[in-house]
Design a protein around this motif. Sequence first.
Motif: not given
Length: 189
Positions: A108-124
């Motif tokens: 939000n502006g220059s402030t980091l407000v959140w980091t999501s979970a991590t997703l390992d992509p696949s072909s789906t």
Amino acid sequence: MRQMQKLVFLGLFVLLAAASTKAGTTVVTFDSLTGSGLVPNGYGGIDWNGSWNYYGSAQFPYTAESLPNRVYDLPGSGDTFNFLAPEVFDGAYFAGEPYAAVTFDLYNGSTLVWTSATLDPSSTPAFLASGYSGLVTSVVVSSPNPDYFVMDNVTYGVGPSATPEPGSLLLLGTGLLGALGMARRKLVW
């Protein structure tokens, strides 16, 4: 008396329904773009910083969630997109190589407000939810291997319940009180 209880229940139901109305949802599919090339700034209400490309040709494992198009970011360009106005960012679909783990850093502006979970992509294609319900202005898509994923169906505007205008709630409450008064009068007579 039973009729009055029904009216009170109905009134509370209507009041809760009005209070929980969701804001509009926008899903940016990229499917109205033709050929391939840079995603135009402003497309879908987002500034793509002149670095996100779209394409629709088949390429395993870079599968589109909605055919034909999906996007990828040019190498070394920052993997960022900005909303034209602050929005609640819900998430996006990703496909690609499993070693291109993806997360969102929300600003939000220059402030980091959140980091999501991590997703390992696949072909789906799989949806990576932001996990944050506040307003953001920028989204950074982070990956140790940014050249090995594609993104599709960027979704925003789902966030917290819209707040009804005080005038609407006042009108609804006044109507409910009037209906209760009429029901009570009928029961007394």
